[in-house]
Design an enzyme around this catalytic site. Structure first.
Site, mmCIF file in Angstrom:
data_model
loop_
_atom_site.group_PDB
_atom_site.id
_atom_site.type_symbol
_atom_site.label_atom_id
_atom_site.label_comp_id
_atom_site.label_asym_id
_atom_site.label_seq_id
_atom_site.Cartn_x
_atom_site.Cartn_y
_atom_site.Cartn_z
ATOM 1 N N ASP A 209 -3.007 6.428 -2.947
ATOM 2 C CA ASP A 209 -1.815 5.768 -2.408
ATOM 3 C C ASP A 209 -1.446 4.598 -3.317
ATOM 4 O O ASP A 209 -2.072 4.395 -4.363
ATOM 5 C CB ASP A 209 -2.015 5.348 -0.942
ATOM 6 C CG ASP A 209 -2.945 4.155 -0.797
ATOM 7 O OD1 ASP A 209 -3.700 3.877 -1.744
ATOM 8 O OD2 ASP A 209 -2.922 3.502 0.265
ATOM 9 N N SER B 247 0.788 -1.224 0.000
ATOM 10 C CA SER B 247 0.000 0.000 0.000
ATOM 11 C C SER B 247 0.830 1.289 0.000
ATOM 12 O O SER B 247 1.529 1.573 -0.954
ATOM 13 C CB SER B 247 -0.949 -0.067 1.202
ATOM 14 O OG SER B 247 -1.966 0.872 1.079
HETATM 15 C C1 G16 Z 1 -3.371 0.560 6.455
HETATM 16 C C2 G16 Z 1 -4.713 0.343 7.064
HETATM 17 C C3 G16 Z 1 -5.285 1.655 7.516
HETATM 18 C C4 G16 Z 1 -4.307 2.325 8.481
HETATM 19 C C5 G16 Z 1 -2.935 2.436 7.840
HETATM 20 C C6 G16 Z 1 -1.861 2.917 8.802
HETATM 21 O O1 G16 Z 1 -3.498 1.378 5.338
HETATM 22 O O2 G16 Z 1 -5.555 -0.276 6.128
HETATM 23 O O3 G16 Z 1 -6.526 1.432 8.113
HETATM 24 O O4 G16 Z 1 -4.742 3.591 8.830
HETATM 25 O O5 G16 Z 1 -2.511 1.168 7.389
HETATM 26 O O6 G16 Z 1 -1.746 2.014 9.851
HETATM 27 P P1 G16 Z 1 -0.615 2.122 10.940
HETATM 28 O O7 G16 Z 1 -0.726 3.494 11.549
HETATM 29 O O8 G16 Z 1 -0.923 1.034 11.918
HETATM 30 O O9 G16 Z 1 0.717 1.968 10.268
HETATM 31 P P2 G16 Z 1 -2.784 1.034 3.966
HETATM 32 O O10 G16 Z 1 -3.312 2.053 3.017
HETATM 33 O O11 G16 Z 1 -1.308 1.149 4.223
HETATM 34 O O12 G16 Z 1 -3.206 -0.366 3.679
#
Ligand code: G16
Length: 553
Positions: free
Chosen positions: A277, A66
């Protein structure tokens, strides 16, 4: 029927476990792509058991990291209706990923089969897709071996955005009732629904979209072809051929955290822009005001825009008994929460970080709007609400129009997971319908100043967040120190939590002025770095405090 230990052993030998402890984080397993081979194999095994548990329904597996850099990778599993893997199975995932021998792996599998009463004679179907990361192809092969080791059927869908895989998974499990189970079917469904809302209304100026040099860029270009003159979109940062550029000085996370424009844009007042993203499940919007100052329209602003629009429509359409609710996390700006409660008069529920938490809380409402401030979210409509929109007869033109718009929104908005492309069209459809500019949208409320920082520590798992991430229960004494600092600032608020996608601890600070928010964040970061295991070079901006909590440097 029993597990074929010889087959598992033979394939596991191709994917030996490294001397690494793996943890299932905010969005699945996520770390450097070159240490994930055995994890992918174990996730393949788990996906088969999950599918068998659902009597052969299709389970999705998305290989992506991501918003993280190109060298990272990861995997998230998708449930039959398109949600994230049930949390009760995360522990199983962790056990399998950390099994170093075939015996340990088989013991882990047998334990799941027993506890979940899985009938091994059931079929198993898994679909897999990946984003543009170079390590993706090999990781797909490892996951495929895992699925084969338990005799499951796997179909490789190639390159897709994360929400596209969620969409296709749901389509396959509903015999097409949710849509045609293809990438093209996804574009057609979204484009048709968008047209139903905007056709005949005045168009907005072009939207410039930062594709983060990831899979969202070509996906948006394909979607735009289906929209022809209904949406004018220019995709910037669309170089998916140069792997190192993925999310580099671009993308929703870069823009949100840095509160600045990405590379590749000559930002002029009046330009309307957005950033996706790396796997296109998040979006934030941004622009420059007349003075040329960068202005961000984040997930909180998207949520309030969507909630107020849908509430107006429900009222206009005279659909009875539809309760609208909003779900946020601790990262929601204090002004956004106040606006939702006081002005929109919509109930707000808070959950821990991670759309897997928000999604389920949103299901409790007829219309559940959930967005993280980072731009990750969607709007869920309950079956009762969808039925009501289709069975209510409008007696006036205005009522009929409102009902048709509500029906179109239920098709336009991805019901499975946060989706940058679907959210992009939702926002554009609302702005077209309201004939609203970005600055008018922005003027609904003013954000309190905020700052998001990260601190690298020796072991982030020593930090335990509680109360929907607003406080720390461990390390002992740290929360009291944060409280002491917060109290010194007008509208001061700060919290700390371990990231579930990066090896860092995140620090959020909010205050009445930007200088205060920056200072509060710098103090909390300094306290963590100096007293709670900071590693590497001490960042120059971190503040030093004495034992009484006074800033000394
Ligand atoms: C993922 C999750 C999101 C979260 C983000 C950051 O996003 O799906 O819900 O807000 O990670 O998480 P953390 O603060 O625990 O690193 P993505 O877009 O990276 O899949």
């Amino acid at each position: 029927m029993t597990l074929d230990k010889a087959k598992i052993n033979g394939l596991f030998a191709k994917h030996p476990k490294l001397d690494v402890t793996y943890t299932y984080g905010t969005a699945g397993f996520r770390t450097k792509g070159d240490v994930l081979d055995s994890v992918m194999f174990s996730v393949g095994l788990l996906a088969v058991l999950r599918s068998k548990k659902h009597a052969g329904k299709v389970i999705g597996a998305m290989v992506t990291a991501s918003h993280n850099p190109a060298v990272d990778n990861g995997v998230k599993l998708v449930e039959p209706m398109g949600e994230m893997l049930a949390q009760s199975w995360e522990t199983y995932a962790t056990v399998l990923a950390n099994a170093a021998t075939t015996d340990a792996l088989v013991a882990g599998l047998e334990d799941i089969v027993k506890k979940e009463q899985i009938d091994l004679a059931q079929p198993a179907n898994v679909i897999i897709a990946r984003d543009t990361r170079p390590s993706g192809t090999a990781l797909v092969a490892a996951l495929t071996d895992g699925v084969s080791a338990l005799g499951g059927k796997i179909t490789d869908k190639g390159l897709l955005t994360t929400p596209q895989l969620h969409y296709i998974t749901r389509c396959l499990n509903t015999n097409g009732a949710y849509g045609e189970p293809t990438e093209e079917g996804y574009y057609k469904k979204l484009a048709d629904a968008f047209k139903r809302i905007v056709t005949g209304k005045p168009k907005l100026s072009p939207l410039y979209v930062d594709g983060a040099n990831g899979i969202g860029a070509p996906a948006l270009q394909k979607l735009a072809k289906h929209l022809s003159s209904d949406l004018s979109v220019n995709v910037v940062n669309d170089d998916t051929a140069t792997a190192s550029k993925l999310n580099l000085k671009s993308g929703a996370d870069f823009v949100k955290v840095g509160q600045k424009k990405p590379d590749g844009f000559d930002l002029k007042p009046g330009m309307r822009c957005a950033s996706l993203d790396g796997d296109a499940d998040r979006i934030v919007f941004w622009y420059a005001n007349q003075e040329g100052t960068f202005k961000l329209l984040d997930g909180d602003k998207i949520a309030t825009l969507a909630a107020s629009f849908i509430m107006e429509l429900v009222k206009e359409a005279k659909v009875p008994n539809i309760n609208v609710g909003l779900v946020q996390t601790a990262y929601a700006n204090g002004s956004a929460t106040a606006y939702v409660k006081d002005t929109l008069q919509v109930p707000v529920v808070f959950t821990a970080t991670g759309v897997k938490h928000l999604h389920h809380a949103a299901e409790e409402f007829d219309v559940g709007v959930y967005f993280e401030a980072n731009g990750h979210g969607t709007v869920l409509f309950s079956p009762a609400a969808i039925k009501a929109f289709h069975t209510t007869d409008g007696s006036t033109d205005a009522q009929k129009r409102a009902l048709e718009t509500l029906r179109a929104l239920t098709d336009l908005i991805n019901q499975t997971v946060g989706d940058a492309l679907s959210d992009l069209l939702m926002v554009e459809a609302i702005l077209v319908s309201k004939n609203k500019s970005f600055s008018e949208w922005d003027s609904d409320y003013s954000d309190l100043a905020s700052r998001l920082e990260k601190v690298t520590v020796s072991n982030r798992l020593e930090f335990v967040a509680v109360k929907a991430d607003t406080e720390l229960s461990k390390p002992e004494g740290l929360q009291a120190k944060i409280n002491q600092q917060m109290a010194k600032f007008k509208h001061g608020r700060s919290f700390v939590r371990p990231s579930g996608t990066e090896d860092v601890v995140r620090v959020y600070a909010e205050a009445a002025t930007q200088a205060d928010a920056d200072l509060l964040a710098a103090i909390v970061c300094g306290i963590i770095f100096d007293h709670h295991g900071g590693v590497g070079t001490r960042p120059a901006g971190f503040k030093k405090v004495d034992k009484d909590g006074n800033v000394v440097a």
